[in-house]
Motif scaffolding. Structure first.
Motif, PDB file in Angstrom:
ATOM      1  N   GLU A 181     -13.023  -2.159   3.567  1.00 45.23           N
ATOM      2  CA  GLU A 181     -12.862  -0.899   3.175  1.00 45.23           C
ATOM      3  C   GLU A 181     -13.363  -0.231   2.788  1.00 45.23           C
ATOM      4  O   GLU A 181     -12.700   1.334   2.923  1.00 45.23           O
ATOM      5  CB  GLU A 181     -11.434  -1.458   1.860  1.00 45.23           C
ATOM      6  CG  GLU A 181     -10.411  -2.647   1.833  1.00 45.23           C
ATOM      7  CD  GLU A 181     -11.879  -3.861   1.621  1.00 45.23           C
ATOM      8  OE1 GLU A 181     -10.608  -4.766   2.149  1.00 45.23           O
ATOM      9  OE2 GLU A 181     -12.325  -4.004   1.209  1.00 45.23           O
ATOM     10  N   PHE A 211      -5.263   0.072   3.566  1.00 45.81           N
ATOM     11  CA  PHE A 211      -6.672  -0.597   2.872  1.00 45.81           C
ATOM     12  C   PHE A 211      -8.221   0.427   3.589  1.00 45.81           C
ATOM     13  O   PHE A 211      -8.444  -0.424   2.704  1.00 45.81           O
ATOM     14  CB  PHE A 211      -6.306  -1.532   3.945  1.00 45.81           C
ATOM     15  CG  PHE A 211      -6.917  -1.784   5.665  1.00 45.81           C
ATOM     16  CD1 PHE A 211      -8.329  -2.036   6.025  1.00 45.81           C
ATOM     17  CD2 PHE A 211      -6.155  -1.275   6.661  1.00 45.81           C
ATOM     18  CE1 PHE A 211      -8.770  -1.963   7.111  1.00 45.81           C
ATOM     19  CE2 PHE A 211      -6.939  -1.305   7.917  1.00 45.81           C
ATOM     20  CZ  PHE A 211      -8.222  -1.726   7.839  1.00 45.81           C
ATOM     21  N   ARG A 271       0.597  -1.117  -0.010  1.00 44.55           N
ATOM     22  CA  ARG A 271       0.305   0.298   0.362  1.00 44.55           C
ATOM     23  C   ARG A 271       0.614   1.606  -0.004  1.00 44.55           C
ATOM     24  O   ARG A 271       0.470   2.124   0.892  1.00 44.55           O
ATOM     25  CB  ARG A 271      -1.168   0.180   1.210  1.00 44.55           C
ATOM     26  CG  ARG A 271      -2.101  -1.074   0.986  1.00 44.55           C
ATOM     27  CD  ARG A 271      -3.078  -0.922   1.988  1.00 44.55           C
ATOM     28  NE  ARG A 271      -2.554  -2.240   3.369  1.00 44.55           N
ATOM     29  CZ  ARG A 271      -2.206  -3.085   3.549  1.00 44.55           C
ATOM     30  NH1 ARG A 271      -2.736  -3.755   3.024  1.00 44.55           N
ATOM     31  NH2 ARG A 271      -1.613  -3.265   4.031  1.00 44.55           N
TER      32      ARG A 271
END
Length: 707
Positions: free
Chosen positions: A259, A204, A173
């Motif tokens: 998410e 996330f 990420r």
């Protein structure tokens, strides 16, 4: 208290008083002995002869596991539980089931004294040499603190050997981090150390990005063989989006993807800032006693706009159609200043055949808290408001920025100042080579002023508080000791009651009995502890005066802990922690946030009954160089996720993998995999509308070079 609790407490007091009378019978001082440098407030005691439970994490473990946040470090202690972090804006934790004010960050110690309060954001562990979990009330030496124990951060200090290191990290990420550590020698008597970091990453969670940077600088000046000065500087800034997590109505944790973000990206990030200074002076008065004194100043700021779920049933449309989320819009501007001073004398002496280890001191702590808190809330559903009036968002198909943000109105505009001046003394008395007792206490003069800019009311509060501590430890042989200890703690409560008066201080008391072992040539330390604690004057709703609060809540916490730390055969290291905990409400009351009834016997929020953590590391030789590899695992039992309900967060197990290989004496590479099996888990919550999901699998790769 339970009969067992009372019996143990009386036994500790009886032994302590017996020792005190024994000492008074021998008033001739024969010798005074030197123990060397001591840590402020802690003294110099071996593992077996210290009547208290302490669990530590060093910089090497934090570096090898790739952990950079204080909350992640504390996850490795089963005695510490995550609490409401206000959408990730600060560190919040409970120790042994007890926590302080959930509307402010948990306080911690820095180098042994109160200098870690305020709104500085989640603490980065860059520049931290060691994190200590000091269990049980510690007010007899530390003064005000969290009710279940204290966290002490020991910062890295300069050495008189020049060295530098830079480390680069990249990972999942778009994680990027650079950290530098420069130790330089200016002269034979002056050395400095400069540590800085910069980190940014995506989350996330949809639309979320974080960025933080900071710098620590420290200097040591050895004025003479007897006198040494130390100065520490701290500065950090963070940009953290406010994120309340997901919604799990009726315990349905599959109701929405973990998410999905339900706030407003247009609010921008919350910004936090801290800068602080510590100046310490250590002076050997002679060969027998050491004086330590310190001054500290710390300033923090937090500025935030946020949009999150309204938890009031009268306004929350989601309870009707399970797709339209009513939100509130909030604005925060918090500023704090903290001033600390300490003067302490420590040393050993012998009176007759009895040896004393004495710590005596005085300290001063001033904390100024300027709070501006504003909220815009939707009208009641009974008025048939539009979705725009509800500031609503569709949780299944969110459209950000669909409605203009409402203007928050002032709820709290308050200046609150706290002062504490205390004197303390502790004497650990060796009656024989095997038997020692500890007696001590602290007397504090407390003052708090509150200036409410909305009600135009002011309040002054003055308190005097005595905190005793007593302990006994008996060493059965070279590797085994038994101990028992009793202690009390306190902390001032923020806010005022219906009369505009300050609340009584939050108080805690605890008895514990334990056994300690040092095995494998004293390379492995084991502590097994039973404790029984009570907390009183918890802030709850005032049922006699609706809309106000009262300091009348009570809770109990009882449990067993097992901690193992040390060096195993075959170049292996272990760090294991297990806690069984029964933490409950002990008096019926009404929760201040949700307005729901809390019954005697209810579980405390976010406190697991069972928790365990283990870190195993081992070293190998590969192609003539050192390879260190390890595995860590954490188990957290189910926990109450909303007061006054049967909403519980599910239990979980996460596994971390880590390895480091020294390519040369100067160059090394590391790899870490956090949550290696990608287990979905939920770390904490305040209600079923505010649930924090844990991070999925994360891979980090880094390289460091020393020069």
């Amino acid at each position: 208290m339970t009969p067992f609790h009372s019996t143990c407490r009386l036994s500790v007091i009886a032994v302590s008083l017996l020792a005190a009378f024994s000492v008074s019978a021998d008033n001739g001082i024969e010798t005074i002995e030197v123990t060397g440098e001591r840590q402020a407030y802690r003294g110099d005691f071996t593992h077996l002869m210290s009547p208290e439970a302490i669990f530590e994490f060093d910089a090497e473990l934090m570096a090898q596991t790739g952990i950079t946040d204080l909350t992640q470090v504390l996850d490795m202690s089963a005695s510490v539980s995550r609490q409401n972090s206000l959408g990730g804006l600060w560190d919040s934790f409970a120790i042994r089931g007890f926590f302080g004010d959930e509307n402010v960050p948990s306080g911690y110690l820095v180098n042994g004294f109160n200098a870690g309060r305020g709104f500085s954001g989640p603490r980065d562990v860059s520049g931290i040499e060691r994190v200590e979990v000091l269990k049980g009330p510690k007010a007899a030496l530390f003064g005000r603190g969290e009710p279940g124990g204290s966290i002490n951060l020991v910062t890295k200090k300069p050495t008189f050997q020049s060295s530098s290191e830079i480390e680069l990290t990249a990972g999942s990420r778009a994680h990027r981090r650079i950290e530098g550590d420069i130790n330089t020698v200016f002269s034979d008597s002056v050395a400095g150390r400069f540590i800085g970091f910069y980190e940014e990453e995506e989350s996330f969670r949809d639309t979320i990005e974080t960025q933080k940077h900071g710098m620590m600088a420290s200097f040591v000046f050895d004025q003479s063989s007897d006198s040494s000065w130390q100065y520490d500087f701290e500065y950090a800034e963070q940009e953290i989006p406010f994120d309340r997590g997901i919604i799990a109505p009726n315990g349905n944790f599959d109701f929405m993807p973990i998410e999905r973000f339900l706030g407003e990206p247009g609010d921008g990030p919350t910004t936090t800032m801290v800068h602080g200074h510590q100046l310490q002076w250590l002076y050997d008065l002679n060969n027998d006693w050491q004086l330590s004194s310190a001054l500290a100043f710390r300033q923090t700021e937090l500025d935030s706009l946020s949009s999150d779920a309204d938890i009031s049933p009268s306004r929350q449309k989601l309870y009707r159609d399970f797709q339209t989320l009513t939100r509130q819009h909030r604005q925060r501007a918090y500023d704090t200043d903290q001033y600390v001073a300490r003067f302490e004398l420590a040393g050993d002496l012998v009176t007759g055949s009895i040896k004393h280890h004495i710590i005596v001191g005085v300290d001063y702590d001033r904390f100024e808290f300027d709070r501006d808190y504003r909220v815009a809330r939707a009208p009641a559903l009974s008025t048939n408001p539009t979705d725009a009036q509800l500031y609503a968002i569709n949780i299944h198909q969110p459209v950000y920025g669909q409605y203009p943000s409402p203007t928050p109105s002032p709820v709290i505009i308050r200046q609150q100042n706290q002062w504490a001046t205390g004197i303390y003394i502790q004497d650990q008395i060796a009656l024989t080579e095997a038997l020692q007792i500890r007696i001590g206490g602290r007397f504090d003069w407390l003052k708090q002023t509150t200036d409410d800019k909305i009600s135009m009311k002011s309040a002054d509060q003055s308190e005097q508080h005595f905190s005793p501590q007593m302990g006994v430890v008996y060493q059965l042989n070279d590797n085994w000791s038994l101990y028992s200890t009793y202690g009390e703690g306190y902390r001032l409560n923020f806010g005022t009651d219906h009369l505009g008066n300050g609340f009584d201080p939050n108080q805690s008391e605890s008895i514990e009995v334990g056994s300690k072992w040092s095995l494998l040539d004293n390379n492995v330390d084991i502590t097994l502890t039973y404790f029984d604690s009570e907390q009183s004057n918890i802030i709850v709703a005032d049922v006699q005066n609706p809309g106000y609060s009262a300091a009348i809540g009570e809770a109990t916490s009882e449990g067993v802990e097992l901690d193992i730390i040390g060096q195993l055969p075959a170049d292996a290291q272990i760090q294991f922690s297990y806690t069984y905990l029964d933490a409950q409400v002990s008096k019926d009351s009404i929760d201040t946030g949700l307005g729901v009834a809390i019954r005697k016997g209810d579980d405390l929020l976010n406190i697991p009954e069972n928790a365990a953590s283990i870190q195993l590391r081992q070293q190998y030789t590969v192609y003539g160089n050192t390879l260190s590899a390890g595995v860590g695992a954490q188990y957290v039992d189910e926990r109450l996720g909303q007061r006054g309900s049967d909403f519980y967060l599910p239990s979980y197990v996460t596994v971390n993998l880590f390895a480091e290989y020294a390519i040369s004496d100067r160059w090394s590479v590391k790899a870490q995999v956090h949550n290696a099996f990608d287990r979905e888990h939920f770390t904490n919550s305040y209600s079923q509308m505010w649930v924090q999901p844990g991070e999925p699998r994360k891979v980090l790769l880094s390289t460091s070079y020393q020069f």
